[in-house]
Write an enzyme that holds these catalytic residues in place. Structure first.
Site, mmCIF file in Angstrom:
data_model
loop_
_atom_site.group_PDB
_atom_site.id
_atom_site.type_symbol
_atom_site.label_atom_id
_atom_site.label_comp_id
_atom_site.label_asym_id
_atom_site.label_seq_id
_atom_site.Cartn_x
_atom_site.Cartn_y
_atom_site.Cartn_z
ATOM 1 N N ASP A 244 0.835 -1.208 0.000
ATOM 2 C CA ASP A 244 0.000 0.000 0.000
ATOM 3 C C ASP A 244 0.862 1.247 0.000
ATOM 4 O O ASP A 244 0.460 2.285 -0.505
ATOM 5 C CB ASP A 244 -0.952 -0.018 1.188
ATOM 6 C CG ASP A 244 -1.998 -1.087 0.953
ATOM 7 O OD1 ASP A 244 -1.729 -2.255 1.306
ATOM 8 O OD2 ASP A 244 -3.042 -0.779 0.349
HETATM 9 O O1 MRU Z 1 -7.544 -3.187 2.789
HETATM 10 P P1 MRU Z 1 -7.267 -3.560 1.369
HETATM 11 O O2 MRU Z 1 -7.998 -4.767 0.906
HETATM 12 O O3 MRU Z 1 -7.420 -2.392 0.425
HETATM 13 O O4 MRU Z 1 -5.721 -3.952 1.376
HETATM 14 C C1 MRU Z 1 -5.131 -4.372 0.183
HETATM 15 C C2 MRU Z 1 -3.716 -4.700 0.317
HETATM 16 O O5 MRU Z 1 -3.123 -4.592 1.371
HETATM 17 C C3 MRU Z 1 -3.006 -5.069 -0.943
HETATM 18 O O6 MRU Z 1 -2.018 -6.017 -0.695
HETATM 19 C C4 MRU Z 1 -2.363 -3.825 -1.547
HETATM 20 O O7 MRU Z 1 -3.278 -2.774 -1.618
HETATM 21 C C5 MRU Z 1 -1.839 -4.086 -2.914
HETATM 22 S S1 MRU Z 1 -3.105 -4.433 -4.104
HETATM 23 C C6 MRU Z 1 -2.351 -4.667 -5.584
#
Ligand code: MRU
Length: 351
Positions: A244
């Protein structure tokens, strides 16, 4: 047909409602920025790249229906709406970076000799281009990651473990870490992809498992608590996760539970890869402890599909992300520009 989380057709935006998957496949229309903010905040769409794309396209669809008295009003509106979209979820940096880039693109248009209508059209087209760009970025990540993992495996088929959902549902298509899995599978070299359940929101059980089944990729679901036992007994060749936000020193915020995977990987000498587009890299932050970590509502832990599973009255701590220190990212950070050791990331990207 490839799974599409985001559809854009004649200035209309539709997203696959990820709260309903895997049991129901329902697309919902996002009519404006307010609705864009809501679907991101409620996690009807999630995943760092998808958040930025849906945010920007929600602005594009709103602009296509609005009228502006002059370029100044248009510029002010775009800047203000982009700032609002950034607040929907704080940890992933992609929406923030997209907002900065689109703001500067719009300011340049403002200074050019273009009409209001031309300015609106250019902004819409900028947003629309994010879709194809993201897919091509992901395919590069997939190939770089596959090359590295297969080279280390020395010609044998590989077993890969992944966490959360980083596939077509988290991006415009193909995926980042799951794109690496896809790429290995396309080369006929995947023995098995293991995905964690990913409590508390279950992106692994609901979404990654769904994608693996949908695309007929050999996959096995495990609970988060089974990772050490799996690695100890199944000879996992690599762990691939998304990001993220990656800070300048390579520390990486990703779905809660990523850090413990990296600790276990280190103990068992399993290469640990972070797979992320450069749009997830934040060179403005020095280290991972500077990353804002989103805390989610407690009912995401205490309830599943509306059914209470925790004792009423218990207090909860529900961080949506954790930070994996750079030194545990032993395989490297796989981007569309290549694979970098965390320590060399900032210099390579600035070059
Ligand atoms: O809370 P989320 O489902 O948005 O978290 C998603 C993640 O942590 C993913 O691993 C990250 O955003 C990368 S998606 C290509």
């Amino acid at each position: 047909m490839a799974l599409e989380a985001i559809k854009w057709n004649e200035n209309k935006l539709y997203i696959l409602d990820q709260l309903r998957l895997p049991l129901e496949t329902e697309y919902i229309t996002v009519n404006n920025v307010k609705e864009g903010w809501q679907v991101i905040n409620k996690m009807q769409v999630r995943g760092a790249p998808a958040i930025a794309i849906v945010g920007c396209l929600s602005l594009a669809t709103e602009l296509s229906q609005a009228s502006f008295k002059d370029k100044h009003e248009l510029l002010e509106t775009i800047c203000e709406k982009l700032q609002y979209l950034v607040t929907a979820r704080p940890t992933a940096v992609n929406m923030k970076k997209a907002a900065e880039e689109l703001t500067s693109f719009t300011k340049n248009l403002y200074n050019d000799k273009v009409s209001v209508t031309e300015m609106v059209d250019s902004v819409i087209s900028w947003c629309q281009k994010m879709l194809n760009y993201d897919v091509s970025t992901n395919k590069k990540i997939g190939d770089f990651g596959a090359d590295s993992i297969l080279k280390s495996a020395g010609g044998k088929n590989v077993k890969i473990l992944t966490h959360c959902n980083t596939g077509s549902l988290a991006t415009a298509g193909y995926g980042t870490a799951l794109g690496v899995v896809r790429s290995i599978h396309a080369r006929g070299c995947l023995d098995q992809a293991y995905c964690t359940e990913t409590r508390p929101y279950n992106q692994g059980a609901r979404l990654t498992a769904y994608e693996l089944v949908y695309d007929k990729i050999p996959g096995t679901l495990i609970c988060d608590s089974m990772v050490a036992a799996l690695i100890n007994s199944h000879k996992i060749d690599a762990i691939v996760v998304g990001a993220d936000r990656v800070t300048s020193n390579g520390d990486t915020a990703n779905k809660i539970g990523t850090y413990q995977l990296a600790v276990i990987a280190k103990h068992h000498n399993v290469p640990f890869y972070v797979c992320a587009p450069t749009s997830s890299i934040d060179l403005n932050l020095a280290v991972g402890k500077d990353i804002p970590i989103e805390e989610r509502p407690h009912n995401e832990m205490t309830d599943i599909a509306g059914i209470k599973i925790a004792s009423p009255g218990i207090s909860c701590w529900n961080p949506a992300f954790d930070v994996t220190p750079a030194e545990l990212i032993t395989g490297g950070i796989v981007t569309e520009l290549g694979i970098f050791k965390p320590a060399e990331l900032a210099d390579k990207l600035k070059a």
